[in-house]
Structures are given as C-alpha cells and as structure tokens.
Write an enzyme that holds these catalytic residues in place. Structure first.
Site: not given
Ligand code: ISL
Ligand code: CA
Length: 542
Positions: A33, A29, A102, A318, A202, A244, A27
């Site tokens: 999305d 912005d 996620d 990341d 996560d 993760e 859209n």
């Molecule tokens: O990027 C990283 C490792 O190389 C770390 O800094 C990262 O924060 C860690 O791997 C955890 O990651 C996950 O949780 C974090 C979020 O910032 C990351 O994007 C996510 O993938 C907190 O929720």
């Molecule tokens: Ca958008």
C-alpha cells in the site's frame, strides 16, 4: 502560453519502478500500500535513485493488477487514500526524488462509470466513449487478444459488441471522440496539479485505431493525439512521459520521441528481452546468445543517440526476473551484477524494477494455486489439454508475469517482511540471502553493487551524457566505450560461466592506457595487457 519542457532532467534520471501491491504492506492485510511505499523512502534514498514510477494504484477491480481502472482520480481503498498519496509526494519530493505515475488511457475497467453508461443504450451520451459494433461486423472480424480471449464482447442491453485487446473487463476507449479526449486531458491535469512529475503511458500506441478496423495495425491519428496531449497537459509543467510500445523499430519510434515534434519524451524498447526465447515465444525457453543481447542494445544506441534519448530496461512487472532469464544459477551474484553494468552504463534513462537491485531470482510457480496473473491464467487454459502438467508449468515458470509480482523481500522475518499478515499471492521463494536487510550487511551484495552503479550513472557524465561505441562483441565477450568531453571509460564483460582471455590489441588498444577500475564484480579484478576474465566478470575502467 504553455511552459514547454525546460530541462533535460530525464537524462540523469534513474527510475525505480514500484508495483504497489507487492512492495510493502503497512497494515497487515497482505497487500502492499501507499503507506508502505512511504515507509521505504529512506531505503530508496540510500539506493541513490532520483525518480520513482508507481504502477496503477487507482480504484480498480484489479482483474489485470490495476491496469483496469474504475475511477481515474481516486486511490483504491486497498492501497490507501488520496491524502496518503499526497503524503507520498511530499515525502519523496522532500528527498529530491521525483514521482511518476502510470497512465492507462487506452482502456478502462468495465466498471468505470463511463462504460456503465455506454452499454445502456445506443443514444446514451457516453455511447461513443467506447467502440461498438453489431454481430455481422464482429462475425467478419474475429480475432484473439493479448490474454487469449476474443476481442469482441457481447452485451445484451443493446444487442451489440464492444472492442478490447486485453481482458473483456478492459473495454477500449474511442479516441475519435473529442469529448472523451478532453475528459482524459482534464484527468491528467488533475494529477499534474497534485505534483506528479511524469507519466508512464501504458500501451499508448494503441489509442489511435482505424475506424474501419479497430483491431488492425493502422494508427492513423496517433501523432495528432499525442501532440494534443502534449499541448493540453504535458507541456504545462516540466514533466516527462515514457511510452510503452511494442513492435516498434528505432525508425518508427523516433517521430514519437524526437523533441521538436512535441509528443512524448521517452519510449521503452524491449528487443533484447526477447532473446533466449524459442521463436520469440514468451513462455518458451530457447537458446541464448549474449552477443545478440548486447547487439540489440547497441543497435538502439546507434540509432537513437544524438537524435532522441534511449531507455534501459532489464525487468518490469510484466517480465520474469532478468537473473532467471539471462543470468546463471551457479554465479547468481556475478551474473546479476554483470547484467546491470552491461545494460545501465549505456546511454539512456535507466529503469530498475523493485527487487532487481537485490538480484532476485523467480519465485517457484508449479501449480494452479501459484498462478494469479490474468495473462498466465489465459495461457494455462489455452495449453492445459495440449501439454502435460510438467511441460505446462515449465513454460509458466519461465514466462509468467507472476514471477515479478511476489512480495518484495525486506528481511528474514516471516514472508520476508513484506507483510505481517498473509501475502495476497503466497508463492514459495528462496529469498533467505537475497533480501534487503541481508544485503545491507554484506558489502559484496548485489544491492551494494547497484548503489555504486547508480551513483556513477547519475554523477559521472560519461555514463549519462557520453557517446557510446561498441568496440567488441564476440561470443560472450563485450567491450564498449563511453566518452564525454574527451574523457573515456570502458565497460568490459564476460557474459558466460567459463573463464576467457581478451587481448587488448587492435580496436581495444586504448584500453591498455586504463589504470583505474571504477567498478567491478570480483574483489581482486586487475587490468593487464591480456585480460583474464572469470565467469560473468565485469570491469568498468578508465
Ligand atoms: O506482458 C506482456 C508483454 O510481454 C504483455 O502481455 C502486456 O500485456 C503488454 O506488454 C502490455 O502491457 C501493459 O498493458 C497491459 C497490462 O496488462 C500490463 O501489465 C501493462 O504493462 C494492459 O493494460
Ligand atoms: Ca496493506
């Protein structure tokens, strides 16, 4: 009675990760999305993937790119509505593509209603949803978190401190509290009922903490909490979970993903991604030895195969682009293709991060205004007085999470077709020849290579279910074998920018019988008794 996980569909899954803010803006912005994701369903179907994982799109102040959730059961208005998400599920499911979301359940945003209540008073019903301590405790337990901030944050309302590993806007949930756990279970079932097929979990290992020392390394109730999640949620339908984890050896990981334990399905391992860093430090480039990289991957193959199931990852939101970390600026296409074949043809579920299939290199990050990510901002403040601007930006360019978060290049129009407006993170990048439209029209592109690779990964059982054996890994040369029901295939690679010869004798003698090339990254690749491998040449043969 719950329906336990019935099929092993994840063994033939190729999972494409979408970072919604940076994928496609529908859209104008400047922000990607959900409608944008819907509009690219044909592109992903043509790519051949069979599963997508979408990074957080829930209501959030986005201090940490949406990994700071304000409301678990809603869609952030910048990304669309719940109706849009339902339409997304419908579109992708109608193409046979599964959808994974996620799950960020170690922490919330400090704007979450639970936290707003929790901070109000010591006898608030939500007080124990988070982890609170007084000044004397905090003085004795000081430490820095992931983003270079103190791990304890003061709140005046009750003259006490709450715990956080990430930013101070990400207070950590208290999993010792059964009411909190049941609220989380309810929320997960909400998404499962909508039709979500799995969850990427996560930093899931952090949910259990030692009540005496929440910042410490002990995770006394982790297995218990995960089994409870399985019983209360994941087992209710044929869905998968991907953990993760950081700092886990294969031995330590196995109990979390061994099927009979009924905890999680898969877990990421990132050992090989730490190669090429100075003393393992994320923002400092060091020497890179390809055989260490291949050796790390092979170690996980040998330790996990037959007991549980591996994951195969080169990039995510990341990490900087794998081409810029491990590939060659002189041979960008060849090295991007070699990296892909080397990693994804091993045994395990393959994860491809948006744009990786185009062989994207990092954008240019060379000034404060080109930094958006909270981890990078923390790094900047920590080192800005210690290092010269040149040295500081060199490190940030190398390691920043912003590298993966620039808008996806779709074509050669302004902002590479990501948006018709102004992109939320307008970083300079050179994607003139590495964008989806340009690569679509070029049969030698990285995109076309990925298509073929994904096809054999999903449809040729040697590359999904087959046994793995590393046959050779010396200097820059590697050879491994996949074998399924007595059918062999070999993956050969020269992970360097000079030509080398490889004699097919001893351990490689079986390769002499190969007569067919399944996949290669040079048009005139040939099988000979002494293989002459050009820079970054890779050959998949049978
Ligand atoms: O990027 C990283 C490792 O190389 C770390 O800094 C990262 O924060 C860690 O791997 C955890 O990651 C996950 O949780 C974090 C979020 O910032 C990351 O994007 C996510 O993938 C907190 O929720
Ligand atoms: Ca958008």
């Amino acid at each position: 009675m719950s329906i336990k996980q019935t099929t092993d569909w994840y063994k033939k899954a190729v999972i494409y990760q979408i970072y919604p803010r940076s994928f496609c803006d529908s859209n104008g912005d400047g922000i990607g999305d959900i409608q944008g994701i819907i509009s690219k369903a044909d592109y992903l179907e043509d790519l051949g993937i069979n599963t997508i994982w979408i990074s957080p799109f829930y209501k959030s102040p986005k201090i940490d790119g949406g990994y700071d959730i304000e409301d678990y059961c809603s869609v952030d208005e910048e990304y669309g509505t719940l109706e849009d998400f339902k339409a997304l599920l419908k579109t992708y499911h109608s193409k046979g593509i599964r959808v994974i979301t996620d799950l960020v359940i170690n922490h919330t945003s400090d704007r979450h209603a639970w936290f707003k209540e929790s901070r109000k008073s010591k006898n608030n019903p939500y007080r124990d949803f988070y982890i609170w301590r007084d000044k004397s405790y905090v003085d004795a337990h000081q430490g820095l978190g992931e983003f270079n901030q103190s791990q304890w944050e003061y709140t005046a309302e009750t003259d006490s401190y709450y715990f956080h590993t990430f930013s101070k806007e990400q207070p950590e949930l208290n999993w010792e509290n059964p009411l909190l756990r049941s609220k989380i279970h309810e929320m997960i079932r909400f998404w499962m009922d909508l039709g979500v097929d799995g969850f990427r979990c996560d930093v899931i290992y952090l949910i259990s903490k030692d009540p005496e020392n929440p910042a410490g390394p002990n995770r006394p109730r982790l297995h218990e909490f995960l089994h409870e999640l399985y019983e209360q949620c994941f087992s209710l339908k044929d869905c998968i979970t991907i953990a993760e984890l950081w700092g886990y050896s294969p031995e330590k990981m196995l109990p979390l993903i061994a099927k009979e334990r009924e905890e999680l399905t898969l877990a990421f391992q990132f050992d090989h991604l730490s190669r090429g860093r100075k003393n393992g430090r994320k923002y400092e480039r060091g020497d890179f030895c390809p055989n260490d990289f291949i050796g790390d991957l092979a170690k996980w193959q040998n330790e996990i195969n037959g007991k549980a199931w591996n994951t195969l990852v080169l990039e995510n939101h990341d990490q900087p682009r794998s081409l810029s970390r491990f590939g060659s600026p002189q041979y960008p296409k060849e090295s991007a293709k070699l990296l892909a074949a080397a990693c994804f043809l091993m045994q395990g579920t393959a994860f491809i991060y948006q744009g990786q299939e185009l062989g994207l290199a990092n954008p240019i990050i060379n000034s404060r205004s080109t930094i958006n990510d909270i981890e990078t901002i923390g790094y900047y403040h920590r080192y800005k007085t210690e290092l010269s601007p040149d040295a500081l930006y060199k490190r940030i360019q190398f390691g920043s999470r912003d590298n993966a978060r620039v808008g996806m290049p779709w074509d050669n129009s302004p902002h590479f077709g990501f948006t018709s407006g102004k992109p939320w993170n307008d970083l300079p990048c050179n994607y003139e020849s590495t964008n989806a439209a340009a690569e679509q029209n070029d049969s030698t592109s990285v995109l076309h290579f990925y298509r073929k690779l994904i096809h054999i990964k999903i449809h040729d059982e040697r590359f999904s279910l087959g046994d793995f054996q590393l046959l050779y890994n010396v200097d820059s040369l590697f050879v491994y074998q996949r074998k399924y029901q007595n059918q062999n295939a070999f993956v050969i690679g020269n992970f360097s920018d000079s030509a080398v010869s490889l004699c097919l004798c001893d351990a490689l003698a079986d390769l002499k019988n190969c007569s067919n090339i399944i996949l290669s990254n040079y048009a005139d690749a040939a099988l000979k008794p002494v293989l002459h491998l050009r820079p970054y040449e890779t050959i998949v043969a049978e």
